[in-house]
Scaffold this motif. Structure first.
Motif, PDB file in Angstrom:
ATOM      1  N   GLY B  66       0.830  -1.197   0.000  1.00 34.63           N
ATOM      2  CA  GLY B  66       0.000   0.000   0.000  1.00 34.63           C
ATOM      3  C   GLY B  66       0.866   1.248   0.000  1.00 34.63           C
ATOM      4  N   VAL B  67       0.469   2.220  -0.792  1.00 31.93           N
ATOM      5  CA  VAL B  67       1.205   3.482  -0.818  1.00 31.93           C
ATOM      6  C   VAL B  67       0.241   4.605  -0.472  1.00 31.93           C
ATOM      7  CG1 VAL B  67       2.497   5.103  -2.243  1.00 31.93           C
ATOM      8  CG2 VAL B  67       2.845   2.652  -2.535  1.00 31.93           C
ATOM      9  N   ILE B  68       0.617   5.399   0.494  1.00 31.46           N
ATOM     10  CA  ILE B  68      -0.229   6.508   0.917  1.00 31.46           C
ATOM     11  C   ILE B  68       0.499   7.814   0.657  1.00 31.46           C
ATOM     12  CG2 ILE B  68      -1.368   7.595   2.896  1.00 31.46           C
ATOM     13  CD1 ILE B  68      -1.529   4.855   4.190  1.00 31.46           C
ATOM     14  N   TYR B  99      -4.784   8.343  -1.659  1.00 29.61           N
ATOM     15  CA  TYR B  99      -4.468   9.763  -1.547  1.00 29.61           C
ATOM     16  C   TYR B  99      -5.151  10.352  -0.325  1.00 29.61           C
ATOM     17  CZ  TYR B  99      -3.772   8.298  -6.297  1.00 29.61           C
ATOM     18  OH  TYR B  99      -3.403   7.569  -7.391  1.00 29.61           O
ATOM     19  N   THR B 100      -4.414  11.168   0.417  1.00 25.51           N
ATOM     20  CA  THR B 100      -4.989  11.693   1.658  1.00 25.51           C
ATOM     21  C   THR B 100      -5.445  13.137   1.553  1.00 25.51           C
ATOM     22  OG1 THR B 100      -2.872  12.532   2.465  1.00 25.51           O
ATOM     23  CG2 THR B 100      -3.425  10.252   2.999  1.00 25.51           C
ATOM     24  N   GLY B 101      -4.952  13.868   0.546  1.00 25.39           N
ATOM     25  CA  GLY B 101      -5.259  15.284   0.509  1.00 25.39           C
ATOM     26  C   GLY B 101      -4.760  15.987   1.763  1.00 25.39           C
ATOM     27  N   THR B 106      -8.494  11.215   6.541  1.00 26.21           N
ATOM     28  CA  THR B 106      -8.428  10.351   5.362  1.00 26.21           C
ATOM     29  C   THR B 106      -7.271   9.374   5.485  1.00 26.21           C
ATOM     30  OG1 THR B 106      -9.168  12.273   4.122  1.00 26.21           O
ATOM     31  CG2 THR B 106      -8.439  10.381   2.851  1.00 26.21           C
ATOM     32  N   GLU B 107      -6.196   9.846   6.071  1.00 29.90           N
ATOM     33  CA  GLU B 107      -5.026   8.991   6.214  1.00 29.90           C
ATOM     34  C   GLU B 107      -5.307   7.811   7.141  1.00 29.90           C
ATOM     35  OE1 GLU B 107      -0.985  10.722   6.543  1.00 29.90           O
ATOM     36  OE2 GLU B 107      -1.008   9.736   8.487  1.00 29.90           O
ATOM     37  N   VAL B 108      -5.973   8.094   8.244  1.00 26.20           N
ATOM     38  CA  VAL B 108      -6.311   7.026   9.179  1.00 26.20           C
ATOM     39  C   VAL B 108      -7.168   5.973   8.475  1.00 26.20           C
ATOM     40  CG1 VAL B 108      -7.627   6.461  11.252  1.00 26.20           C
ATOM     41  CG2 VAL B 108      -6.131   8.458  11.236  1.00 26.20           C
ATOM     42  N   ARG B 109      -8.115   6.460   7.707  1.00 26.08           N
ATOM     43  CA  ARG B 109      -8.976   5.533   6.971  1.00 26.08           C
ATOM     44  C   ARG B 109      -8.157   4.695   5.987  1.00 26.08           C
ATOM     45  NH1 ARG B 109     -13.001   8.145   3.685  1.00 26.08           N
ATOM     46  NH2 ARG B 109     -12.363   9.823   5.033  1.00 26.08           N
ATOM     47  N   ALA B 124       4.352   5.300   3.279  1.00 25.20           N
ATOM     48  CA  ALA B 124       3.455   6.431   3.503  1.00 25.20           C
ATOM     49  C   ALA B 124       4.207   7.739   3.631  1.00 25.20           C
ATOM     50  CB  ALA B 124       2.624   6.203   4.763  1.00 25.20           C
ATOM     51  N   CYS B 125       3.617   8.754   3.030  1.00 26.55           N
ATOM     52  CA  CYS B 125       4.082  10.113   3.268  1.00 26.55           C
ATOM     53  C   CYS B 125       3.015  10.768   4.143  1.00 26.55           C
ATOM     54  CB  CYS B 125       4.228  10.845   1.944  1.00 26.55           C
ATOM     55  SG  CYS B 125       4.662  12.560   2.154  1.00 26.55           S
ATOM     56  N   PRO B 126       3.274  10.872   5.436  1.00 24.21           N
ATOM     57  CA  PRO B 126       2.240  11.307   6.383  1.00 24.21           C
ATOM     58  C   PRO B 126       1.687  12.700   6.052  1.00 24.21           C
ATOM     59  CG  PRO B 126       4.187  10.474   7.528  1.00 24.21           C
ATOM     60  CD  PRO B 126       4.558  10.612   6.090  1.00 24.21           C
ATOM     61  N   ALA B 127       0.425  12.890   6.353  1.00 20.58           N
ATOM     62  CA  ALA B 127      -0.221  14.183   6.111  1.00 20.58           C
ATOM     63  C   ALA B 127       0.417  15.264   6.972  1.00 20.58           C
ATOM     64  CB  ALA B 127      -1.709  14.084   6.405  1.00 20.58           C
TER      65      ALA B 127
END
Lengths: 337, 337
Positions: B66-68, B99-101, B106-109, B124-127
């Motif tokens: 998974g990539v966030i 994508y978290t925007g 959204t990231e948690v989801r 992941a690239c954290p928000a």
DNA sequence: TTGAAAGCGTTACCAG
DNA sequence: CTGGTAACGCTTTCAA
């Protein structure tokens, strides 16, 4: 990795059967309210989620859609992708994306990979150099929902979501003619499937309509990268008289072309008009700001995913040719007269 | 969808057992050469591929990562994605992108979704607005390989692949000071996790080193979109004396800033120097061409995926904090003196 | 060298 | 209302 809770865990803890747990969780069939409550409670506590692998195996469904696009570092495609992702997310579907680099070979591999990953459907923007549609035909034969984007594989019985490239190019060319341009060049991709070819035809039609001779020399091929586009532009500068307008197959090409023109002391648009396609975010910040044709890429992404869902729900048939043509908009800025 | 060939199909056709087919296909254990040959032949003809769902269920492995990332319509992230995809493809891994925007929620989801999709690892690239690392901690506790990109969640025991933002900002600021700038403004994102904050500190350090007073008024916050960046730039123009340099948190911000400056009749770099970050493809085509800091986004993507693979192969430990800092390059063009 | 059976997590069907 | 069993496709014991 810590194992996640399964139906069995819940069943064992509550000393009931797996089937009962399953029913309670899905609220299906008759079930005693107390049992149901207990199950729900424990499931919540254990943060139970059904294992998609098991479901997929059973139902032959993965809740996953494959997306095949030529490249990603291009606003047009990433915007399509965002549209697809939006609808997918809302409908509990995952997306696996593959990039082809416009190579038929890579595309064939991607289709096979996705097929054997058991994706529930595929959205693909076929590679420009595609001559053999066999891999897509296999998908159709296997009754896997397939939607094509942007490019038109002739006679392939598939839903195609595209923009009116022919018309857009006609309008652009006509506009240039009306502002006095007579030697209108094209820097474009002419490979069989490319949108460039559709635009090429709209361009020719406009010339014909206004009685302007078509000049093969003014058509320059480019792979749409920055360096070949700059070469293409330089090539055009060798002609005499110079072209008085250049239609570029996308905004990156236009950006590169403008650079070459300016480096050679030419004024845009006084000496040469320049038009691009796709309305990239940077386009209005170039100097002069770039006239371009904006394409509804995000909407195309939405539509593509919605179409796949409709196919999955048997709301629309799979194996018929269906062209959904979406409108583009001519955005006039300062790079033309 | 036409059903694909399974071991059972092959076994039935050849009138042998499933286990034998399985062994023949994987060339494991003792097996009669003739049997093996027959199986291989038929498997080839039926285009047999193992069902990844069944394998995943059995091995508790999905061959999926998974990539966030915050967004996709940004060359920096799409380039990272391309790097990840390259290594993934070569190692027979699939990628699911979320994508978290830049939204924590959204990231948690996304983390939860991916976790329950049973991905084998997450990049992941954290928000930017992240204050609570709980969801990542869960991943760590569940021993799911996790690599962070670009942003530094303090004290989180995870591998972090980043660029030297602090140093880069120091170098940029120092260079501007040496070219005579004294009122150096910053249009940036200052949210807790943002690279903007790291750069802010490098900037302050450079000012201090050269004995220049820090002026809070010259720091303007932006969400890095075009419109807030233009507003930020306009805001800076209200000061007197004007800033003599503006460091922008990325090239899009710089592009927007340049537009505002030029619209207000200011010369770049004579009146104001402008610097960006990330070296987007359009940057060298702006007027003047944009001085920027290029970041090895593609390499970061490669490295991130390689790290995940190494974790999966138990070559590197999971739950330790490990900063991998990659070099960026200061690319001097014409937007500074 | 081969086969049978258990098990991964789930649902659907049939009994009770 | 609940439980048992088969099935999805595969690998891995254990037996033969």
């Amino acid at each position: 990795m810590k194992n996640q809770a399964s139906l069995k865990d819940i069943a064992k803890a509550l000393n009931i059967s797996i089937s009962t747990v399953s029913r309670a969780l899905r609220d299906t069939g008759e079930i005693h309210p107390d049992t149901r409550k207990q199950v729900l409670e424990l499931a919540g506590k254990l943060n139970y989620k059904p294992n998609p692998l098991a479901m997929g195996l059973l139902k032959n469904r993965t809740q996953t859609i494959g997306v095949i696009i030529p490249e990603i570092e291009n606003n047009y495609f990433s915007s399509i992708l965002r549209g697809i992702d939006k609808v997918a997310g809302e409908n509990d579907f995952r997306i696996i994306t593959c990039y082809t680099g416009e190579s038929q070979q890579t595309e064939v591999r991607a289709v096979n990979d996705l097929m054997f990953s058991r994706v529930d459907g595929i959205i693909a923007c076929p590679a420009n150099d595609l001559t053999d549609y066999q891999h897509f035909q296999e998908l159709i034969d296997a009754k896997i929902p397939l939607v094509h984007l942007d490019r038109d594989c002739i006679d392939l019985q598939v839903t195609k979501i595209m923009t009116n490239n022919y018309t857009a190019a006609f309008i652009v060319t006509e506009y240039l003619i009306k502002t006095g341009c007579r030697r209108i060049a094209l820097i474009t991709n002419l490979e069989p499937l490319s949108v460039g070819r559709q635009r090429y035809e709209g361009y020719q039609e406009a010339l014909a309509r206004y009685g302007i001779d078509f000049n093969r020399e003014l058509i320059v091929h480019s792979n749409l990268g920055i360096s070949t586009s700059m070469e293409g532009a330089k090539h055009l500068l060798e002609f005499s008289p110079l072209p008085d307008a250049i239609i570029c197959n996308n905004d990156t090409v236009a950006m590169a072309t403008m650079k070459v023109l300016k480096d050679n002391g030419l004024q845009i648009p006084q000496d040469v008009s320049v038009v691009g396609f796709s309305d990239d975010p940077f386009s209005s910040f170039l100097e002069p700001s770039l006239t371009t044709v904006s394409q509804p890429s995000y909407l195309m992404g939405l539509k593509a995913m919605e179409t796949i869902l409709a196919m999955l729900h048997n709301e629309i048939p799979l194996n018929v040719e269906n062209r959904i043509v979406m409108d583009s908009a001519f955005i006039i800025r300062n790079s033309i007269r």
